[in-house]
Design a protein around this motif. Structure first.
Motif, PDB file in Angstrom:
ATOM      1  N   GLY A  91       0.788  -1.222   0.000  1.00 28.06           N
ATOM      2  CA  GLY A  91       0.000   0.000   0.000  1.00 28.06           C
ATOM      3  C   GLY A  91       0.821   1.273   0.000  1.00 28.06           C
ATOM      4  N   SER A  92       2.000   1.246   0.604  1.00 25.85           N
ATOM      5  CA  SER A  92       2.826   2.452   0.636  1.00 25.85           C
ATOM      6  C   SER A  92       3.329   2.833  -0.755  1.00 25.85           C
ATOM      7  N   HIS A  93       3.333   1.867  -1.681  1.00 24.65           N
ATOM      8  CA  HIS A  93       3.812   2.139  -3.040  1.00 24.65           C
ATOM      9  C   HIS A  93       2.684   2.479  -4.010  1.00 24.65           C
ATOM     10  N   VAL A  94       1.447   2.062  -3.671  1.00 24.87           N
ATOM     11  CA  VAL A  94       0.338   2.294  -4.611  1.00 24.87           C
ATOM     12  C   VAL A  94      -0.686   3.292  -4.084  1.00 24.87           C
ATOM     13  N   GLY A  95      -0.753   3.475  -2.756  1.00 28.51           N
ATOM     14  CA  GLY A  95      -1.586   4.522  -2.180  1.00 28.51           C
ATOM     15  C   GLY A  95      -3.028   4.133  -1.929  1.00 28.51           C
ATOM     16  N   PRO A  96      -3.735   4.966  -1.160  1.00 28.55           N
ATOM     17  CA  PRO A  96      -5.130   4.706  -0.823  1.00 28.55           C
ATOM     18  C   PRO A  96      -6.018   4.715  -2.062  1.00 28.55           C
ATOM     19  N   GLY A  97      -7.085   3.929  -1.982  1.00 30.61           N
ATOM     20  CA  GLY A  97      -8.013   3.842  -3.099  1.00 30.61           C
ATOM     21  C   GLY A  97      -7.648   2.797  -4.124  1.00 30.61           C
ATOM     22  N   THR A  98      -6.490   2.168  -3.978  1.00 32.07           N
ATOM     23  CA  THR A  98      -6.093   1.108  -4.905  1.00 32.07           C
ATOM     24  C   THR A  98      -7.016  -0.098  -4.737  1.00 32.07           C
ATOM     25  N   LEU A  99      -7.385  -0.707  -5.839  1.00 30.28           N
ATOM     26  CA  LEU A  99      -8.214  -1.914  -5.785  1.00 30.28           C
ATOM     27  C   LEU A  99      -7.633  -2.965  -6.718  1.00 30.28           C
ATOM     28  N   GLY A 100      -7.588  -4.197  -6.243  1.00 29.60           N
ATOM     29  CA  GLY A 100      -7.023  -5.275  -7.037  1.00 29.60           C
ATOM     30  C   GLY A 100      -7.944  -6.479  -7.119  1.00 29.60           C
ATOM     31  N   ILE A 101      -7.815  -7.213  -8.210  1.00 31.06           N
ATOM     32  CA  ILE A 101      -8.521  -8.478  -8.398  1.00 31.06           C
ATOM     33  C   ILE A 101      -7.469  -9.540  -8.685  1.00 31.06           C
ATOM     34  N   CYS A 102      -7.481 -10.608  -7.898  1.00 28.71           N
ATOM     35  CA  CYS A 102      -6.522 -11.703  -8.068  1.00 28.71           C
ATOM     36  C   CYS A 102      -7.277 -13.000  -8.317  1.00 28.71           C
ATOM     37  N   TYR A 103      -6.773 -13.813  -9.239  1.00 27.00           N
ATOM     38  CA  TYR A 103      -7.457 -15.052  -9.619  1.00 27.00           C
ATOM     39  C   TYR A 103      -6.459 -15.978 -10.316  1.00 27.00           C
TER      40      TYR A 103
END
Length: 290
Positions: A271-283
């Protein structure tokens, strides 16, 4: 004699899940507001507080683990007569895996006859977490250490992570985006899609205008690539945007009978590298053996 699966908290696996499954977790360090912490997913990490502090201008720093940290974590299991299978986060992003290699040599000298197998997942966040979850399920079904390790090695590149960030300035601060690109991208509402390449590096996949369109892009990409839904675990990762993750989960539940859909926070290291509000989908992708 048995074996223990080991991973690290950059997998962002829920700590209670890891404990229930007997998975040992190496807690990854970060320094925030002058204090050093060891990230324990979903146990002592206040998602909202952390990301609110980032929004206020705080900039955490991250670090790897040294060989002695591995030795301390592995030693009780080795003393108990168990072998070790370490599934670590991408060596392209940290020297932590290299230090596991050093630790392995010392541990084998102390405990001759034991087996310690190391697998570089070439993944991070819940792309790594999904590999560990499937590995734990294989172990429960009676698979040997070598069988599980070989499964992870065969399937690691089939673990997909797609992330979109909300604030380009965090990528700029981390040196992954130029200042001018961040400036014009912000004005134009550009949302980069970030994934991982075959070497385990974070790389841009596409650029989408608008947050909702970025979500749609990721869902369309998953629909195109995903393994059979009834065998697939979907992980939604959020950096203090739980409502977005929950809305996507509801949409997915209406579309397919997925084996499982989980929502986990993006931890402080990622999170420290991508910041707040980041959303990811993993599959897991179609090529995976599930």
């Amino acid at each position: 004699m048995g074996y223990v699966i080991v991973t690290d908290s950059d997998s962002e696996l829920d700590y209670s899940y890891a404990k229930q499954k007997g998975i040992l977790m190496l807690m990854m360090p970060y320094t925030h507001m002058g204090e050093e912490y060891a990230y324990t997913p979903s146990l002592d990490f206040d998602t909202k507080k952390f990301y609110d502090e980032l929004r206020s201008g705080e900039m955490p720093t991250t670090a790897g683990r040294n060989p002695n940290d591995f030795l301390e974590l592995w030693e009780p299991a080795l003393q108990n007569g168990d072998d070790i299978l370490y599934i670590g986060f991408s060596s392209a992003l940290s020297n932590t895996f290299d230090n596991a290699v050093i630790a392995r040599e010392e541990a084998l000298a102390r405990f001759p006859g034991r087996e310690i197998r190391l697998v570089d997942s070439k993944r991070i966040s819940m792309a790594l977490g999904l590999l560990v979850m499937h590995a734990a399920a294989l172990k429960e079904r009676g698979a040997s250490l070598d069988e599980v390790a070989e499964w992870v090695e065969r399937n690691r590149l089939e673990a997909r992570a797609l992330f979109t960030v909300d604030d380009l300035n965090y990528l700029k601060r981390g040196g992954r985006l130029s200042g001018s690109a961040a400036f014009f991208g912000t004005i134009l509402e550009i949302k980069p899609i970030i994934t991982m390449d075959d070497d385990g590096r974070l790389v841009p996949s596409d650029k989408i205008k608008g947050r909702k369109k970025a979500f749609r892009y990721m869902l369309d990409k998953m629909a195109e690539e995903q393994a059979a839904p009834e065998k697939n675990i979907i992980a939604l990762c959020h950096a203090d945007c739980f409502n977005d993750a929950a809305a996507i989960k509801q949409r997915l539940l209406e579309q397919h009978p997925y084996k499982q859909i989980i929502i986990n926070p993006v931890g402080p290291v990622v999170g420290s590298h991508v910041g707040p509000g980041t959303l990811g989908i993993c599959y897991m992708k179609k090529g995976a053996t599930l």
